[in-house]
Enzyme design. Structure first.
Site, short mmCIF file in Angstrom:
data_model
loop_
_atom_site.label_atom_id
_atom_site.label_comp_id
_atom_site.label_asym_id
_atom_site.label_seq_id
_atom_site.Cartn_x
_atom_site.Cartn_y
_atom_site.Cartn_z
N HIS A 293 -53.70 -63.62 10.78
CA HIS A 293 -52.41 -64.01 10.23
C HIS A 293 -51.65 -64.86 11.25
O HIS A 293 -51.21 -64.34 12.28
CB HIS A 293 -51.59 -62.76 9.88
CG HIS A 293 -52.14 -61.99 8.72
ND1 HIS A 293 -52.06 -60.62 8.64
CD2 HIS A 293 -52.77 -62.40 7.59
CE1 HIS A 293 -52.62 -60.22 7.50
NE2 HIS A 293 -53.05 -61.28 6.86
N SER A 469 -51.93 -60.70 15.49
CA SER A 469 -52.91 -59.72 16.01
C SER A 469 -53.55 -58.92 14.88
O SER A 469 -53.73 -57.71 14.97
CB SER A 469 -52.27 -58.80 17.04
OG SER A 469 -51.83 -59.51 18.17
N HIS A 470 -53.92 -59.62 13.82
CA HIS A 470 -54.56 -58.99 12.66
C HIS A 470 -55.94 -59.62 12.43
O HIS A 470 -56.29 -59.98 11.31
CB HIS A 470 -53.69 -59.16 11.42
CG HIS A 470 -52.35 -58.56 11.53
ND1 HIS A 470 -51.28 -58.91 10.71
CD2 HIS A 470 -51.87 -57.59 12.36
CE1 HIS A 470 -50.21 -58.21 11.04
NE2 HIS A 470 -50.54 -57.41 12.05
N GLN A 471 -56.74 -59.73 13.46
CA GLN A 471 -58.04 -60.40 13.35
C GLN A 471 -59.05 -59.51 12.63
O GLN A 471 -59.16 -58.31 12.93
CB GLN A 471 -58.57 -60.79 14.72
CG GLN A 471 -57.69 -61.78 15.46
CD GLN A 471 -56.65 -61.15 16.35
OE1 GLN A 471 -56.54 -59.92 16.43
NE2 GLN A 471 -55.87 -61.96 17.05
#
Length: 540
Positions: A293, A469-471
């Site tokens: 994101h 930090s939504h990998q």
């Protein structure tokens, strides 16, 4: 020679759930391996301690991307948790499941059993929601899900202004209405961070059939006649082999799980040859389909009563610290953001493709790692794109397991993504210009009133855009040529090897990703127990 039934690699959000669930059967001998340390620390417990952990060298991998041409060649800092609890020990504690249609799409992409109706029972089973149980929420699970300890008045006003912008009010983002605006919930229990370690793993540590080891780096999965036989691991400088009688399960996250598969000879053959790694099985999708994101932050100078900046800096922060120590309440007991609004970038989108987050405070991260709360009162509003068209890659820097993976996100290379993000910034401005929140705004700090045209807003994103930090999705689940695991989370072409973490998502969910990662682990554990593979015959 050590032999366990199940070897779990990685004690992050997924690994903690797996270790708890698989060791619930006393006949299973379970080993959980983690390269990081124990996370039983004051700043981990304290919700506001997230700022202290942002650059922590012991509990954070401190990754950086490769230079990104579309962002002026800059590298982007990507924090990821290292240690028991993984990123759930350093994140913003926001608990958002995603839109029901996300999971229905997973099923349509060739993954039976992963529709919303299938995953909802696992979401309910893992949580204890302080609001009580209903059709969508559970109260029997180990993970505490709570409302903000302090609901600041400006947060209520932001919700009201968002409603006047045309966004429907929702009492529960994880309930009946996802596409709306309302207060978020967090994984906080009695004023303390409730990480996956504290919720799932720590209560199970006493079990004699569960072994947890920190400071252990897995070098590769050992393969024998097309099935996983164990792992090669380095603990405290000594390298040795540990065998798995039933399964090896990778739960090392969206960066390290594909890295470990490639180090084991499982991945794109060209990438393996580049680093002198013999190809055991050409799996072209390993490390591909990286999704994240992309995030832009805006900031507003505000009236004093609209922000708690003053309460957490200077002498006031010590008073607030004392309040927290004695009551476990106050501003130090808050997660990162208070309110979320799920909106469409344009009317033709099926369901919300942007998430706006509001926080009644502002701060800056300095290159030194120091986090400084702004001196003047401020309100922060961010936006990120929920279902990006852009995908990136996780590759290898070398065949050395100690080297970080090579991270290539390809942000801002898709025109639709760019248009959606520009729409998001414009809609933030529209909301902040509406009463009652408008009366709290003194001035726009970021992007600033001079940044008006689409070209200027794009330049702002290039200069300041970041990761939420939504990998996810680097070992995606599916049936096409780029899928890495099947709907049972088994690595295609390899027996007794699964990946169970955020990397298996066919596409990233519409919201923060810790909640769906916990669900994936709970469902994955159930499937592993259902399959109950016969123990391998191992000669030592």
């Amino acid at each position: 020679m050590e032999i366990y039934d199940y070897i779990i690699v990685g004690a992050g959000s997924a690994g903690c759930v797996l270790a708890r669930e698989l060791s619930s059967n006393p006949d299973n001998k379970v080993l959980l391996l983690e390269v990081g340390p124990d996370s039983n620390r004051f700043w981990v417990h304290t919700p506001a301690g997230m700022a202290k952990l942002f650059f922590d060298k012991k509990l954070n991998w401190n990754y950086f991307t490769e230079p990104m041409p579309a962002l002026g060649g800059r590298k982007m800092y990507w924090p990821r948790g290292k240690g028991l609890g993984g990123s759930s020990s350093i994140n913003g504690m926001i608990y958002i499941r995603g839109h029901p249609s996300d999971f229905d799409t997973w099923e349509k992409l060739g993954n039976p059993g992963w529709a919303y109706r299938d995953v909802l029972p696992y979401f309910k089973a893992i949580e204890h929601n302080e609001r009580g149980a209903d059709e969508y929420r559970g109260t029997e699970g180990p993970l505490w899900v709570s409302d903000p300890a302090v609901k600041v008045s400006s947060s209520f006003d932001f919700i009201e202004s968002a409603c006047r912008h045309g966004i429907e009010r929702t009492d529960d983002i994880n309930g009946r209405l996802h596409d709306g605006v309302g207060f978020m919930q967090h994984t906080i229990r009695n004023g303390r961070r409730h990480s996956a370690y504290f919720a799932f793993l720590r209560p199970a540590m006493h079990r004699p059939n569960l072994t947890v080891r920190t400071g252990c780096r897995v070098h590769r999965v050992l393969l024998d006649n097309g099935e996983a036989a164990g792992v090669e691991v380095e603990c405290n400088g000594a390298k040795h082999t540990i065998l798995a009688a039933r399964e090896v399960i990778l739960s090392a996250g969206s960066f390290n799980s594909p890295q470990l598969l490639m180090l084991s000879g499982l991945g794109p053959s060209e990438e393996l040859r580049r680093h002198g790694i013999p190809t055991v099985l050409d799996i072209p999708g390993v490390g591909r389909n990286l999704q994240d994101h992309f995030y832009v932050h805006t900031a507003y100078r505000s009236t004093r009563s609209s922000s708690y900046n003053r309460k957490i800096r200077g002498v006031w922060k010590y008073l607030e610290g004392a309040r927290y120590l004695f009551t476990k309440g106050g501003y130090l007991a808050l997660g990162t953001s208070q309110v979320a609004a799920f909106i469409k970038s344009n009317p033709d989108v099926d369901y919300a493709d942007l998430q706006i987050s509001f926080r009644p405070m502002t701060f800056n991260f300095h290159p030194s790692g120091h986090v400084e709360v702004d001196r003047e009162p401020g309100m922060g509003v961010s936006v990120f794109i929920l279902r990006p068209k852009t995908t990136g890659t996780v590759a290898l820097h070398s065949a050395n397991p100690a080297d970080p993976p090579k991270l290539i996100p390809n942000f801002l290379t898709d025109e639709e993504d760019v248009r959606a993000m520009i729409s998001g910034v414009k809609q933030i401005r529209q909301i902040m210009a509406l009463e009652p929140i408008a009366s709290r705004v003194l001035s726009e700090q970021l992007p600033g009133p001079r940044m008006q045209s689409d070209e200027q807003l794009f330049e702002f994103m290039v200069d300041t855009g970041n990761t939420a930090s939504h990998q996810t999705s680097t070992c995606k689940m599916g049936r096409d040529a780029m899928s890495v695991v099947d709907e049972r989370l088994q690595v295609r072409g390899v027996k007794r090897l699964r990946v169970v973490d955020a990397s298996i998502m066919p596409h990233v969910t519409s919201g923060n990703t810790n909640a769906p990662t916990l669900m994936i682990a709970a469902k994955g554990a159930a499937m592993i127990k259902e399959d109950a593979l016969v123990r391998r015959s191992i000669r030592t």
